[in-house]
Design an enzyme around this catalytic site. Structure first.
Site, mmCIF file in Angstrom:
data_model
loop_
_atom_site.group_PDB
_atom_site.id
_atom_site.type_symbol
_atom_site.label_atom_id
_atom_site.label_comp_id
_atom_site.label_asym_id
_atom_site.label_seq_id
_atom_site.Cartn_x
_atom_site.Cartn_y
_atom_site.Cartn_z
ATOM 1 N N VAL A 16 0.837 -1.203 0.000
ATOM 2 C CA VAL A 16 0.000 0.000 0.000
ATOM 3 C C VAL A 16 0.875 1.257 0.000
ATOM 4 C CG1 VAL A 16 -1.756 1.286 1.285
ATOM 5 C CG2 VAL A 16 -1.914 -1.199 1.134
ATOM 6 N N CYS A 159 -10.870 -2.988 2.529
ATOM 7 C CA CYS A 159 -10.887 -2.779 1.074
ATOM 8 C C CYS A 159 -12.062 -3.447 0.360
ATOM 9 C CB CYS A 159 -9.571 -3.257 0.474
ATOM 10 S SG CYS A 159 -9.035 -4.856 1.095
ATOM 11 N N GLN A 187 -11.393 -12.034 -3.491
ATOM 12 C CA GLN A 187 -10.442 -10.958 -3.222
ATOM 13 C C GLN A 187 -9.046 -11.238 -3.788
ATOM 14 O OE1 GLN A 187 -12.799 -10.035 0.938
ATOM 15 N NE2 GLN A 187 -10.664 -9.424 0.828
ATOM 16 N N SER A 190 -3.163 -9.085 -3.966
ATOM 17 C CA SER A 190 -2.484 -7.863 -3.497
ATOM 18 C C SER A 190 -3.088 -7.367 -2.180
ATOM 19 C CB SER A 190 -2.551 -6.761 -4.547
ATOM 20 O OG SER A 190 -3.899 -6.483 -4.876
ATOM 21 N N GLY A 191 -4.289 -7.808 -1.863
ATOM 22 C CA GLY A 191 -4.918 -7.438 -0.597
ATOM 23 C C GLY A 191 -4.183 -8.009 0.603
ATOM 24 N N ARG A 247 -10.010 -15.779 -1.046
ATOM 25 C CA ARG A 247 -8.830 -15.270 -1.765
ATOM 26 C C ARG A 247 -8.730 -16.016 -3.098
ATOM 27 N NH1 ARG A 247 -6.825 -10.753 -0.325
ATOM 28 N NH2 ARG A 247 -6.181 -11.336 1.775
ATOM 29 N N HIS A 254 -11.098 -6.485 -6.164
ATOM 30 C CA HIS A 254 -11.957 -7.348 -5.347
ATOM 31 C C HIS A 254 -13.360 -7.379 -5.963
ATOM 32 C CE1 HIS A 254 -8.809 -7.677 -2.531
ATOM 33 N NE2 HIS A 254 -9.251 -6.929 -1.542
ATOM 34 N N ASN A 340 -8.712 -2.883 -5.278
ATOM 35 C CA ASN A 340 -8.458 -2.939 -3.823
ATOM 36 C C ASN A 340 -7.284 -2.109 -3.352
ATOM 37 O OD1 ASN A 340 -7.229 -5.251 -5.309
ATOM 38 N ND2 ASN A 340 -6.149 -5.533 -3.382
ATOM 39 N N THR A 341 -6.217 -1.975 -4.162
ATOM 40 C CA THR A 341 -5.090 -1.191 -3.637
ATOM 41 C C THR A 341 -5.195 0.291 -4.028
ATOM 42 O OG1 THR A 341 -3.604 -1.672 -5.477
ATOM 43 C CG2 THR A 341 -3.509 -3.169 -3.592
HETATM 44 N N1 LIG Z 1 -3.090 -4.485 0.601
HETATM 45 C C1 LIG Z 1 -4.329 -3.951 0.607
HETATM 46 O O1 LIG Z 1 -5.055 -4.014 -0.415
HETATM 47 C C2 LIG Z 1 -4.846 -3.224 1.810
HETATM 48 C C3 LIG Z 1 -6.088 -2.630 1.710
HETATM 49 C C4 LIG Z 1 -6.594 -1.903 2.798
HETATM 50 C C5 LIG Z 1 -5.852 -1.794 3.952
HETATM 51 N N2 LIG Z 1 -4.630 -2.415 4.057
HETATM 52 C C6 LIG Z 1 -3.877 -2.221 5.316
HETATM 53 O O2 LIG Z 1 -2.755 -1.367 5.026
HETATM 54 C C7 LIG Z 1 -1.654 -1.724 5.868
HETATM 55 C C8 LIG Z 1 -0.450 -2.056 4.998
HETATM 56 O O3 LIG Z 1 -0.749 -3.188 4.195
HETATM 57 P P1 LIG Z 1 0.248 -3.722 3.074
HETATM 58 O O4 LIG Z 1 -0.560 -4.670 2.282
HETATM 59 O O5 LIG Z 1 0.939 -2.617 2.377
HETATM 60 O O6 LIG Z 1 1.342 -4.507 3.988
HETATM 61 P P2 LIG Z 1 2.862 -4.874 3.628
HETATM 62 O O7 LIG Z 1 3.066 -4.955 2.175
HETATM 63 O O8 LIG Z 1 3.184 -6.056 4.472
HETATM 64 O O9 LIG Z 1 3.715 -3.599 4.184
HETATM 65 C C9 LIG Z 1 3.868 -3.355 5.562
HETATM 66 C C10 LIG Z 1 4.665 -2.076 5.835
HETATM 67 O O10 LIG Z 1 4.793 -1.934 7.264
HETATM 68 C C11 LIG Z 1 6.208 -1.855 7.587
HETATM 69 N N3 LIG Z 1 6.487 -2.544 8.850
HETATM 70 C C12 LIG Z 1 6.437 -3.877 9.117
HETATM 71 N N4 LIG Z 1 6.837 -4.129 10.385
HETATM 72 C C13 LIG Z 1 7.142 -2.925 10.929
HETATM 73 C C14 LIG Z 1 7.633 -2.526 12.200
HETATM 74 N N5 LIG Z 1 7.903 -3.397 13.165
HETATM 75 N N6 LIG Z 1 7.832 -1.203 12.431
HETATM 76 C C15 LIG Z 1 7.575 -0.288 11.466
HETATM 77 N N7 LIG Z 1 7.134 -0.610 10.227
HETATM 78 C C16 LIG Z 1 6.903 -1.912 9.964
HETATM 79 C C17 LIG Z 1 6.921 -2.551 6.447
HETATM 80 O O11 LIG Z 1 8.267 -2.090 6.388
HETATM 81 P P3 LIG Z 1 9.471 -3.039 5.810
HETATM 82 O O12 LIG Z 1 9.303 -3.060 4.335
HETATM 83 O O13 LIG Z 1 10.684 -2.320 6.249
HETATM 84 O O14 LIG Z 1 9.294 -4.390 6.435
HETATM 85 C C18 LIG Z 1 6.072 -2.098 5.259
HETATM 86 O O15 LIG Z 1 6.464 -0.794 4.872
HETATM 87 C C19 LIG Z 1 -2.118 -2.902 6.731
HETATM 88 O O16 LIG Z 1 -2.535 -2.408 7.975
HETATM 89 C C20 LIG Z 1 -3.283 -3.478 5.927
HETATM 90 O O17 LIG Z 1 -4.204 -4.140 6.747
HETATM 91 C C21 LIG Z 1 -4.107 -3.110 3.001
#
Ligand SMILES: NC(=O)c1ccc[n+]([C@@H]2O[C@H](COP(=O)([O-])OP(=O)(O)OC[C@H]3O[C@@H](n4cnc5c(N)ncnc54)[C@H](OP(=O)(O)O)[C@@H]3O)[C@@H](O)[C@H]2O)c1
Length: 363
Positions: A16, A159, A187, A190-191, A247, A254, A340-341
């Site tokens: 995201v 999402c 879904q 990428s979610g 999924r 989605h 979704n993203t």
């Molecule tokens: N993907 C979707 O479609 C979607 C939709 C709606 C909401 N969301 C929400 O958006 C948020 C991010 O989702 P995502 O899919 O982008 O997840 P992701 O790809 O796993 O990315 C997670 C991010 O958090 C950082 N992070 C992990 N552990 C950490 C720590 N201990 N301290 C500080 N930063 C940390 C990671 O940094 P590093 O790279 O350095 O590990 C990365 O930048 C989540 O809360 C998710 O539920 C996602």
């Protein structure tokens, strides 16, 4: 020197967070000036931190490529570097995310979040700008309660429900009570973030379980449809919702198969199509940069909407609906789809920020 508002991104290296950077590249109001992620990425140049996992084509936007990545766990790192932050963090616990987001707000840095941690805080608005922009007013109570003068937290919902909640709300706004809602979602991978679901679980397969997703799909709409009273959001008592979340091996988009039961007053299929086609919300009225011109696009082809063909409709911010027909158990059924993203994550977060700026909360 640019007169855009400088913004930061927490979780800038994730799926995201990367999408925020990609979508904000040419934003007319906001400019990314500060990025933060886990201690694993901190201290690296952004381009090094996302090497081999940058998801948006050959080039990382110029203004961001060379930014130093900071540790998101220390809000003091952001002081003086940005006016507000988008939060796309994934931490071990919701408590940790809540605490961290609050620590930015306490330092006068508003947080527009994609994380689910604050979705149930009753003075934190959970916004779909076409549906509940009035919920923004609870921010005043939130600031008062914490003694924050400029900082606050606002969130966006899960999402998948963006693929059908705007069409459902449009019918409610037109005066049709929705009693019961059945939804089965398909879904995209990428979610689940990056790297997400293991490829051997996903290729040639469907996984009929996404942790916590069915609960979110059944409960979050009640807050979104709630009313503001005494500086808090009071949840709506209906509709009664049952959700099945799956999924599927799709990259982005989605899809949701939805059945609805109305109260005594039931719209015809022709009326529903007219309501959806003519529906507009505050983002359209205000002409927000990320607002789709037509929030709900009705498809007439028998086999649409489909992720490949419809997820990018109107900057990937519109919801596409199709297969509207009578339902022998409920009253009507349809298929809804959104990206979704984009609509469901970074694009939705950006439009929330645009709305908050337009309403004077991001001065
Ligand atoms: N993907 C979707 O479609 C979607 C939709 C709606 C909401 N969301 C929400 O958006 C948020 C991010 O989702 P995502 O899919 O982008 O997840 P992701 O790809 O796993 O990315 C997670 C991010 O958090 C950082 N992070 C992990 N552990 C950490 C720590 N201990 N301290 C500080 N930063 C940390 C990671 O940094 P590093 O790279 O350095 O590990 C990365 O930048 C989540 O809360 C998710 O539920 C996602």
């Amino acid at each position: 020197m640019s007169n855009k508002i400088p913004v930061g991104i927490l979780g800038a290296t994730g799926a995201v967070g990367q999408n925020y950077i990609f979508l904000l590249k040419d934003h007319p109001w906001f400019e990314v000036t500060w990025v933060a992620a886990s201690p694993r990425s901190a201290g690296k140049k952004y381009s090094e931190a996302v090497a081999n996992r940058w998801l948006h084509g050959p080039d990382i936007p110029e203004g961001v490529r060379d930014l130093l990545v900071y540790d998101a766990n220390n809000a003091l790192n952001a002081e003086g570097k940005c006016r507000f932050v988008f939060s796309a963090l994934e931490l071990d616990s919701k408590d940790a995310i809540r605490e961290l987001e609050n620590s930015y707000a306490a330092l006068h840095i508003p947080v527009i979040s994609n994380a689910s941690a604050h979705r149930w805080t009753d003075n934190v608005p959970m916004l779909i700008p076409e549906i509940n922009p009035d919920h923004i007013s609870v921010i005043d109570e939130q600031k008062k309660m914490h003694g924050w003068d400029r900082g606050f937290v606002a969130v966006k919902p899960n999402c998948s429900l963006q693929s059908y909640m705007t069409p459902v709300y449009a019918l409610m706004k037109a005066g049709y009570d929705v009693k019961r809602l059945f939804v089965a979602t398909m879904q995209a991978v990428s979610g689940a973030g990056y790297p997400g679901v293991p490829s051997l679980d996903m290729i040639d397969n469907v996984v009929p379980y996404i942790g916590g997703e069915e609960e979110k799909s059944e409960q979050e709409p009640l807050k979104i449809l709630g009313t503001v009273s005494g500086g808090k959001i009071v949840n709506a008592s209906g509709p009664l919702i049952t959700a099945h979340c799956n999924r599927v091996p799709v990259t982005n988009g989605h899809t949701a198969c939805v059945s609805l039961e109305f109260g005594e007053k039931k719209p015809s299929l022709e009326e529903i199509e007219k309501i959806w086609t003519e529906f507009r919300g505050l983002p359209q009225e205000l002409g927000l940069p990320f607002a789709p011109k037509q929030p709900i696009i009705v498809r007439h082809e028998v086999n649409r909407p489909q992720p490949q063909r419809d997820r990018d409709a109107d900057k990937a911010m519109a919801v596409s609906v199709g297969r509207l027909r009578a339902d022998p158990v409920f009253d009507i059924r349809f298929v809804g789809l959104s990206h979704n993203t984009v609509r469901g994550a970074a694009g939705g977060g950006i439009m929330n920020a645009e709305l908050l700026k337009a309403k004077g909360y991001l001065v």
